[in-house]
Scaffold this motif. Structure first.
Motif, short mmCIF file in Angstrom:
data_model
loop_
_atom_site.label_atom_id
_atom_site.label_comp_id
_atom_site.label_asym_id
_atom_site.label_seq_id
_atom_site.Cartn_x
_atom_site.Cartn_y
_atom_site.Cartn_z
N LEU A 125 0.82 -1.20 0.00
CA LEU A 125 0.00 0.00 0.00
C LEU A 125 0.86 1.26 0.00
O LEU A 125 0.55 2.23 -0.70
CB LEU A 125 -0.94 0.00 1.21
CG LEU A 125 -2.08 -1.03 1.18
CD1 LEU A 125 -2.96 -0.87 2.41
CD2 LEU A 125 -2.91 -0.89 -0.08
N VAL A 126 1.92 1.26 0.77
CA VAL A 126 2.81 2.43 0.78
C VAL A 126 3.47 2.60 -0.59
O VAL A 126 3.61 3.72 -1.10
CB VAL A 126 3.86 2.28 1.90
CG1 VAL A 126 4.92 3.35 1.78
CG2 VAL A 126 3.18 2.38 3.26
N ALA A 127 3.88 1.49 -1.21
CA ALA A 127 4.48 1.58 -2.55
C ALA A 127 3.47 2.10 -3.57
O ALA A 127 3.82 2.90 -4.46
CB ALA A 127 5.01 0.20 -2.96
N SER B 126 3.86 5.70 -5.68
CA SER B 126 3.97 5.78 -7.14
C SER B 126 2.76 6.45 -7.79
O SER B 126 2.92 7.20 -8.75
CB SER B 126 4.12 4.37 -7.71
OG SER B 126 2.99 3.56 -7.36
N ALA B 127 1.55 6.20 -7.29
CA ALA B 127 0.34 6.73 -7.92
C ALA B 127 -0.15 8.03 -7.29
O ALA B 127 -0.66 8.91 -8.00
CB ALA B 127 -0.77 5.68 -7.88
N HIS B 128 -0.02 8.17 -6.00
CA HIS B 128 -0.54 9.36 -5.30
C HIS B 128 0.50 9.84 -4.28
O HIS B 128 0.30 9.69 -3.06
CB HIS B 128 -1.86 9.05 -4.60
CG HIS B 128 -2.90 8.47 -5.50
ND1 HIS B 128 -3.63 9.24 -6.39
CD2 HIS B 128 -3.31 7.18 -5.68
CE1 HIS B 128 -4.47 8.45 -7.06
NE2 HIS B 128 -4.29 7.20 -6.65
#
Length: 382
Positions: free
Chosen positions: A323-325, A329-331
């Motif tokens: 989730l952190v990754a 990357s996305a937000h």
């Protein structure tokens, strides 16, 4: 003849050894035939462990039967017979303890093969191990008492001590108070179903698996390969956490501190997608919710279920990392940030320059003088 006094005992011993080996071979063949008919039975490996005490007991019994034919002197006759009696008692006790262990282990193996409930299997395993230890201890005590009673002096002392058995029992109970407490606590632990071999527990802040339960102590194997040895009385008198008493399934929790602009709905979908792809999730339940807010962040809690505590820990670490990754990357704006601004600078009051003295050394009136001087002071010496 002198050589007959040596040859007769050797011949008798050889005959006894041959008879013992013949009976041993016969019993071994019978066991092999029975094992060939029922190869799946767990009793055969355990039955072979009874072979050494069986040979010892058989040899002692045969020698006791033929001992009068050895032709020994009266003094040696009594000593040899006493030694054979002691050997027979010790061998019988050894054989009885092996047979008791054989019966208990066979019963447990049959029960475990029929049952699918892991919790009940662990309970019966713990109780079987406790019964085996209690039975072996009782057999050893009875055998030791029987061996001691073969000595005439001990029999006389034992008869005189029977009158004061109550006082001796009281003194022994006070002296062995902690040992007896652990003994009864071990029996209570096994048959009270508080903790079993294989249970995942938390004791004094350490998580681990119950590896062994004896009459006096419990061994906990921690996740980092350590062994914690606790007295049995601790589990009978103090609270502890048992994570797998009825059901080994666990619920794992992770907390994420994120920015207020985080797309929670999209994060929830990503969380569920990651769970479905993981083999550690047992599929029973999951949830992602905003559980708290602070002036700078929101607190997102993710719940997930697993088959046991080990899988729950690994699943928590995996989902947290993924989730952190994804957010990075996305937000990237959804990750918590610390606002930094330039500190304001307060204006300082203007300071007039010091007054310059006139030629002659006087300070003109109405002008600020030097530090430590008042208007009108004359420092020129005029």
């Amino acid at each position: 003849m002198p050589w007959l006094t040596v040859l007769r005992p050797l011949a008798v011993l050889a005959a006894v050894a041959a008879a013992a080996l013949l009976l041993d071979r016969t019993a071994d063949r019978l066991v092999h035939r029975a094992a060939a008919r029922h190869p799946a039975s767990p009793a055969w490996p355990l039955l072979r462990r009874c072979r050494p005490p069986f040979l010892l007991t058989l040899a002692a019994m045969l020698l006791l039967g033929v001992e009068p034919g050895l032709g020994l002197a009266a003094r040696r006759h009594e000593a040899v017979r006493h030694l054979l009696v002691l050997t027979a008692i010790a061998g019988s006790a050894w054989l009885a303890s092996r047979i008791a262990a054989l019966l208990l282990d066979t019963s447990f193996s049959s029960y475990a093969a029929r049952r699918q409930d892991a919790a009940r299997v662990r309970r019966v395993r713990t109780q079987t191990a406790m019964l085996r230890r209690v039975t072996v201890a009782a057999i050893a005590v009875v055998a030791l008492a029987a061996m001691l009673m073969t000595f005439p002096g001990v029999r006389a002392v034992g008869a005189s001590l029977l009158a004061s058995a109550g006082l001796i029992g009281l003194v022994a109970g006070v002296a062995a108070q902690s040992t007896l407490a652990n003994l009864f606590a071990g029996i209570q632990l096994a048959f009270g179903d508080m903790v079993r071999i294989g249970d995942e527990v938390v004791v004094v802040g350490d998580w681990g698996t119950v590896e062994e339960i004896t009459l006096t102590y419990v061994v906990i194997a921690t996740w980092d390969q350590r062994r914690i040895v606790m007295p049995v009385s601790y589990f009978a008198g103090k609270p502890f956490e048992n994570w797998s008493r009825n059901d080994p399934s666990m619920t794992g929790t992770i907390l994420l501190h994120l920015d207020h602009s985080t797309p929670v709905a999209e994060l929830r979908q990503e969380f569920e997608t990651r769970l479905r792809k993981s083999d550690l999730w047992d599929g029973r339940g999951c949830a992602l919710q905003v559980v708290d807010t602070t002036p700078t962040t929101i607190v997102v809690r993710a719940l997930m279920t697993a088959r046991n505590a080990s899988d729950a820990f690994d699943l928590r670490c995996l989902i947290r990392e993924e989730l952190v990754a994804h957010l990075r990357s996305a937000h990237p704006y959804a990750l918590p940030r610390i606002g930094v601004a330039q500190a304001p600078v307060e204006p300082r009051p203007a300071v007039s320059p010091p007054a310059q003295p006139e030629p002659g050394g006087r300070v003109p009136p109405g002008r600020a003088g030097l530090p430590g001087m008042r208007d009108g002071d004359d420092r020129s010496g005029a």
